[in-house]
Design a protein around this motif. Sequence first.
Motif, short mmCIF file in Angstrom:
data_model
loop_
_atom_site.label_atom_id
_atom_site.label_comp_id
_atom_site.label_asym_id
_atom_site.label_seq_id
_atom_site.Cartn_x
_atom_site.Cartn_y
_atom_site.Cartn_z
N LEU A 1 0.83 -1.21 0.00
CA LEU A 1 0.00 0.00 0.00
C LEU A 1 0.87 1.26 0.00
O LEU A 1 0.53 2.25 -0.67
CB LEU A 1 -0.88 0.01 1.25
N ASP A 2 1.96 1.21 0.77
CA ASP A 2 2.89 2.35 0.79
C ASP A 2 3.46 2.60 -0.61
O ASP A 2 3.55 3.74 -1.06
CB ASP A 2 4.04 2.10 1.78
N ASP B 1 -7.66 5.18 -0.22
CA ASP B 1 -6.40 4.86 0.48
C ASP B 1 -6.67 4.73 1.99
O ASP B 1 -6.25 3.76 2.63
CB ASP B 1 -5.39 5.99 0.20
N ASN B 2 -7.40 5.71 2.53
CA ASN B 2 -7.71 5.67 3.97
C ASN B 2 -8.55 4.44 4.33
O ASN B 2 -8.34 3.83 5.38
CB ASN B 2 -8.47 6.94 4.39
N LYS C 1 -7.77 9.54 -2.12
CA LYS C 1 -7.30 9.55 -0.73
C LYS C 1 -8.27 8.81 0.18
O LYS C 1 -7.86 8.15 1.14
CB LYS C 1 -7.10 11.00 -0.26
N CYS D 1 -8.58 1.55 2.82
CA CYS D 1 -7.69 0.37 2.79
C CYS D 1 -6.87 0.29 4.08
O CYS D 1 -6.75 -0.77 4.70
CB CYS D 1 -6.75 0.43 1.60
N ARG D 2 -6.33 1.44 4.49
CA ARG D 2 -5.49 1.45 5.70
C ARG D 2 -6.31 1.19 6.97
O ARG D 2 -5.83 0.56 7.91
CB ARG D 2 -4.73 2.78 5.81
N GLN E 1 0.81 4.08 -2.78
CA GLN E 1 0.62 5.50 -2.46
C GLN E 1 1.72 6.36 -3.09
O GLN E 1 1.44 7.41 -3.67
CB GLN E 1 0.60 5.69 -0.94
N ASP E 2 2.98 5.88 -2.95
CA ASP E 2 4.09 6.63 -3.56
C ASP E 2 3.87 6.79 -5.05
O ASP E 2 4.08 7.87 -5.61
CB ASP E 2 5.42 5.88 -3.32
N TYR F 1 0.99 6.57 -6.85
CA TYR F 1 -0.12 7.43 -7.29
C TYR F 1 0.13 8.90 -6.96
O TYR F 1 -0.27 9.80 -7.71
CB TYR F 1 -1.49 6.90 -6.83
N LEU F 2 0.85 9.15 -5.85
CA LEU F 2 1.15 10.55 -5.53
C LEU F 2 2.11 11.15 -6.56
O LEU F 2 1.98 12.32 -6.93
CB LEU F 2 1.73 10.66 -4.12
#
Lengths: 140, 117
Positions: free
Chosen positions: B47-48, B76-77, B73, B79-80, B51-52, B54-55
């Motif tokens: 996931l990290d 992402d939230n 976002k 999922c986390r 995120q890297d 897609y950002l």
Amino acid sequence: MTNHTCEAVCSDFHSIDLILLDDDKLTLEIVSWILKGSAISNHLFTDPGLAMDCLKNNTPRILVVDYYMPGINGVEFLEKCVADQNLTNTDKFLCTSTVPRGDSLSVMQQLGVQLIEKQVICDRSTLFKLVDQKLVSKQT
Amino acid sequence: MNAGSEDAGTQVHDVASKANDRMRSSHDIKASLAIANGFSQALELALDDLQDSYLSIVNSVDNVPASKLQLLKQHDNDCRFCLGRLSSSLQQLKTRIDQCDALKDSSHAPDEQDDAA
């Protein structure tokens, strides 16, 4: 998945960091995932026969064997390995969450086998810590 | 006499076999838990990475609609959040298995001794 998990044919003799034998494919997959991209050379097996063949041509610095497997248990496998190969410079681990009893325990002590819990090899930080400790102790 | 000693031998064998089955069962459950924990960690790292990625894409593209970015976002939230709950649940499961093991050890040890005797 790395190519090391596909029951590799090990034809050339060389030293590698880690050999793991576990009949549980998911364990191999998570260990493979953890080691992916690392500098730790490894061969991962679900088949004891293929692991034994690999050990004929490779002396691992660390050998981890699962205890409960169909056909042969981890202690029997390690007993056979030590009888057939020179594993004096190999750190041998039996992977189980329960301490074997009776004969298995005394054989383990004779072979110098240490117990290790599966959560250690399935966890990124503890697996790297274990490998680092053992590899550093071999170099010094 | 022979029948009696055979019975006793069978009983001892049964006790040993049951103890072995219990150990194997405990081993298998803990192994599965360890694997689930391992994949949970792997998912967090994946996931990290996601995120890297897609950002970096979002930052390199002009005029990304705020609503789309907000949605990304939020996913992402979500999922986390689920991953966090999964980790908590696994930790709770581990605690309960350890408690069960402790209970089994305290309740079975005298039985085995009695049976074996």
